[in-house]
Scaffold this active site. Sequence first.
Site, PDB file in Angstrom:
ATOM      1  N   SER A   1    -108.531  99.177 -56.246  1.00  0.00           N
ATOM      2  CA  SER A   1    -108.171 100.421 -55.552  1.00  0.00           C
ATOM      3  C   SER A   1    -109.133 100.719 -54.409  1.00  0.00           C
ATOM      4  CB  SER A   1    -108.170 101.608 -56.517  1.00  0.00           C
ATOM      5  OG  SER A   1    -107.056 101.528 -57.358  1.00  0.00           O
TER       6      SER A   1
ATOM      7  N   ASP B   1    -112.648 100.657 -60.512  1.00  0.00           N
ATOM      8  CA  ASP B   1    -111.430 100.034 -59.998  1.00  0.00           C
ATOM      9  C   ASP B   1    -111.632  99.506 -58.570  1.00  0.00           C
ATOM     10  OD1 ASP B   1    -108.907  99.314 -59.239  1.00  0.00           O
ATOM     11  OD2 ASP B   1    -107.930 101.132 -59.953  1.00  0.00           O
TER      12      ASP B   1
ATOM     13  N   GLN C   1    -111.350 104.145 -63.869  1.00  0.00           N
ATOM     14  CA  GLN C   1    -111.143 104.447 -62.443  1.00  0.00           C
ATOM     15  C   GLN C   1    -112.398 104.252 -61.579  1.00  0.00           C
ATOM     16  OE1 GLN C   1    -109.045 108.167 -62.071  1.00  0.00           O
ATOM     17  NE2 GLN C   1    -107.076 107.167 -62.321  1.00  0.00           N
TER      18      GLN C   1
ATOM     19  N   ARG D   1    -106.265  99.224 -65.647  1.00  0.00           N
ATOM     20  CA  ARG D   1    -106.174 100.412 -64.785  1.00  0.00           C
ATOM     21  C   ARG D   1    -105.884 101.644 -65.624  1.00  0.00           C
ATOM     22  NH1 ARG D   1    -103.727  98.342 -59.121  1.00  0.00           N
ATOM     23  NH2 ARG D   1    -105.524  99.221 -58.073  1.00  0.00           N
TER      24      ARG D   1
ATOM     25  N   TYR E   1     -97.576  98.644 -62.466  1.00  0.00           N
ATOM     26  CA  TYR E   1     -97.207  97.723 -61.393  1.00  0.00           C
ATOM     27  C   TYR E   1     -95.696  97.561 -61.325  1.00  0.00           C
ATOM     28  CZ  TYR E   1    -102.084  96.237 -61.110  1.00  0.00           C
ATOM     29  OH  TYR E   1    -103.437  96.214 -60.933  1.00  0.00           O
TER      30      TYR E   1
HETATM   31  P1  NAD Z   1    -100.071  96.386 -55.684  1.00  0.00           P
HETATM   32  O1  NAD Z   1    -101.087  96.121 -54.623  1.00  0.00           O
HETATM   33  O2  NAD Z   1     -99.917  95.394 -56.775  1.00  0.00           O
HETATM   34  O3  NAD Z   1     -98.633  96.571 -54.978  1.00  0.00           O
HETATM   35  C1  NAD Z   1     -98.476  97.430 -53.867  1.00  0.00           C
HETATM   36  C2  NAD Z   1     -97.155  98.147 -53.971  1.00  0.00           C
HETATM   37  O4  NAD Z   1     -96.077  97.249 -53.688  1.00  0.00           O
HETATM   38  C3  NAD Z   1     -96.852  98.744 -55.334  1.00  0.00           C
HETATM   39  O5  NAD Z   1     -96.745 100.146 -55.198  1.00  0.00           O
HETATM   40  C4  NAD Z   1     -95.539  98.091 -55.732  1.00  0.00           C
HETATM   41  O6  NAD Z   1     -94.680  98.971 -56.437  1.00  0.00           O
HETATM   42  C5  NAD Z   1     -94.954  97.733 -54.389  1.00  0.00           C
HETATM   43  N1  NAD Z   1     -93.891  96.708 -54.378  1.00  0.00           N
HETATM   44  C6  NAD Z   1     -93.770  95.576 -55.106  1.00  0.00           C
HETATM   45  N2  NAD Z   1     -92.632  94.919 -54.782  1.00  0.00           N
HETATM   46  C7  NAD Z   1     -92.038  95.635 -53.803  1.00  0.00           C
HETATM   47  C8  NAD Z   1     -90.836  95.470 -53.045  1.00  0.00           C
HETATM   48  N3  NAD Z   1     -90.034  94.425 -53.220  1.00  0.00           N
HETATM   49  N4  NAD Z   1     -90.532  96.431 -52.127  1.00  0.00           N
HETATM   50  C9  NAD Z   1     -91.341  97.503 -51.927  1.00  0.00           C
HETATM   51  N5  NAD Z   1     -92.478  97.704 -52.609  1.00  0.00           N
HETATM   52  C10 NAD Z   1     -92.820  96.782 -53.537  1.00  0.00           C
HETATM   53  O7  NAD Z   1    -100.271  97.820 -56.336  1.00  0.00           O
HETATM   54  P2  NAD Z   1    -101.540  98.777 -56.356  1.00  0.00           P
HETATM   55  O8  NAD Z   1    -101.569  99.558 -55.109  1.00  0.00           O
HETATM   56  O9  NAD Z   1    -102.768  97.985 -56.682  1.00  0.00           O
HETATM   57  O10 NAD Z   1    -101.246  99.749 -57.576  1.00  0.00           O
HETATM   58  C11 NAD Z   1     -99.967  99.938 -58.127  1.00  0.00           C
HETATM   59  C12 NAD Z   1    -100.011 101.051 -59.127  1.00  0.00           C
HETATM   60  O11 NAD Z   1    -101.016 100.845 -60.104  1.00  0.00           O
HETATM   61  C13 NAD Z   1    -100.361 102.403 -58.562  1.00  0.00           C
HETATM   62  O12 NAD Z   1     -99.354 103.043 -57.919  1.00  0.00           O
HETATM   63  C14 NAD Z   1    -100.747 103.140 -59.812  1.00  0.00           C
HETATM   64  O13 NAD Z   1     -99.638 103.631 -60.508  1.00  0.00           O
HETATM   65  C15 NAD Z   1    -101.407 102.091 -60.617  1.00  0.00           C
HETATM   66  N6  NAD Z   1    -102.840 102.363 -60.535  1.00  0.00           N
HETATM   67  C16 NAD Z   1    -103.413 103.018 -61.596  1.00  0.00           C
HETATM   68  C17 NAD Z   1    -104.762 103.315 -61.544  1.00  0.00           C
HETATM   69  C18 NAD Z   1    -105.425 104.020 -62.686  1.00  0.00           C
HETATM   70  O14 NAD Z   1    -104.815 104.756 -63.402  1.00  0.00           O
HETATM   71  N7  NAD Z   1    -106.702 103.790 -62.902  1.00  0.00           N
HETATM   72  C19 NAD Z   1    -105.534 102.974 -60.451  1.00  0.00           C
HETATM   73  C20 NAD Z   1    -104.913 102.328 -59.381  1.00  0.00           C
HETATM   74  C21 NAD Z   1    -103.558 102.017 -59.451  1.00  0.00           C
END
Ligand code: NAD
Length: 359
Positions: free
Chosen positions: A127, A124, A121, A116, A221
């Site tokens: 996402s 992805d 992006q 990521r 993450y």
């Molecule tokens: P995910 O589906 O793995 O998790 C969803 C959310 O659950 C996350 O925000 C995580 O912090 C939260 N979580 C985990 N345990 C928890 C708990 N006990 N209580 C409450 N919340 C909890 O995550 P995702 O949506 O696929 O992406 C996470 C992060 O990855 C994004 O916020 C971002 O920073 C990063 N990301 C980066 C890119 C990029 O730069 N290309 C693209 C997408 C996502």
Amino acid sequence: MRLGIPKETSSGEHRVALVPETLGRLGDGVAVTVEAGAGDAAGFPDAAYREAGAEIGDPWDADVVAKVATPTADEAGRLHSGQVLIAFLQPLTDAEGVERLTALGVHAFALESIPRITRAQPMDALSSQATVAGYKAALIAADRLPRFLPMLMTAAGTIPPAKVLVLGAGVAGLQAIATARRLGAVVSSFDVRPAVREQVESLGATFLDVGVSGEETEGGYARELSPEQQAAQQAALQAQIPSFDAVITTAAIPGRRAPKLITADAVRAMRPGSVIVDLAAESGGNCELTVPGSEIVEDGITIVGITNIPSTMPTHASQLLSRNVASLLALFTRDGELVLDWDDEIVAGACVTRGEVNV
Ligand code: NAD
């Protein structure tokens, strides 16, 4: 180079890995073979693929096979050594499927494993599909609630807005917040990653303080909470949850069972008619009472554990996925030839099995 697009066979999978619109983005030298009916469930008939320049036929013999779900044993049997496979291969949880692909000698790329980083992006797929899931989760909550989401001032009196809590403010959670806000709900959200507070607030939601804050990995993450932190989070949520009409949960730790945020007691503390939409149902659910794949009513509380929610909006889910696949494919091709540059961080990072034939 030939790209093959099979028809998905898993039950309830209505998406397709490539839509006709994307064919024009693949560049010269990429020929596409689509299995008959592959796009039907997503609203893309064979005629639309033909019109866009694809051939309808057997996709399994192509140089690159792109599909949505990981191949079944039967489907994997149609692959051969040296072929490239792109799909959601569940590399962290489906060891058997990955072993099967290793034994076949295919170069398998998991959409989940694409690093990521900023350059990746457009590829992805986690996402893009989480965006669909988050949006749909808010609509499901609105639909199942026996009340309005927005505040209404009518001749018969004023209706206060519904209160929605979104747990986990990653890609799906932020989209659920934005959608519930557009529908007029008052939204609160919590995530263990403190960095998301600003994003939550920028969408007009309130960051709920449950007194627990976790760490973030280099990839952005969340790290799994300690048992003590988990217990503290459950207790804090139990105290706060009764004031919400709907809770949308999206909390996940890659490759792990979903953290349990809502205990059975917390569900029973909610008001009858309240709704929980558990987007983590596939990995066990964030709520103790979630039944993955089902929707149940427990003491008057509706708990939605529907899995594969992106597939319930197959047209746009496929369109976004298709653009992700095309962007990844662009990295695999030079002048219409298949070239895998193993020094590229995205190629190396997304690869889960590497065949013997060098490409
Ligand atoms: P995910 O589906 O793995 O998790 C969803 C959310 O659950 C996350 O925000 C995580 O912090 C939260 N979580 C985990 N345990 C928890 C708990 N006990 N209580 C409450 N919340 C909890 O995550 P995702 O949506 O696929 O992406 C996470 C992060 O990855 C994004 O916020 C971002 O920073 C990063 N990301 C980066 C890119 C990029 O730069 N290309 C693209 C997408 C996502």
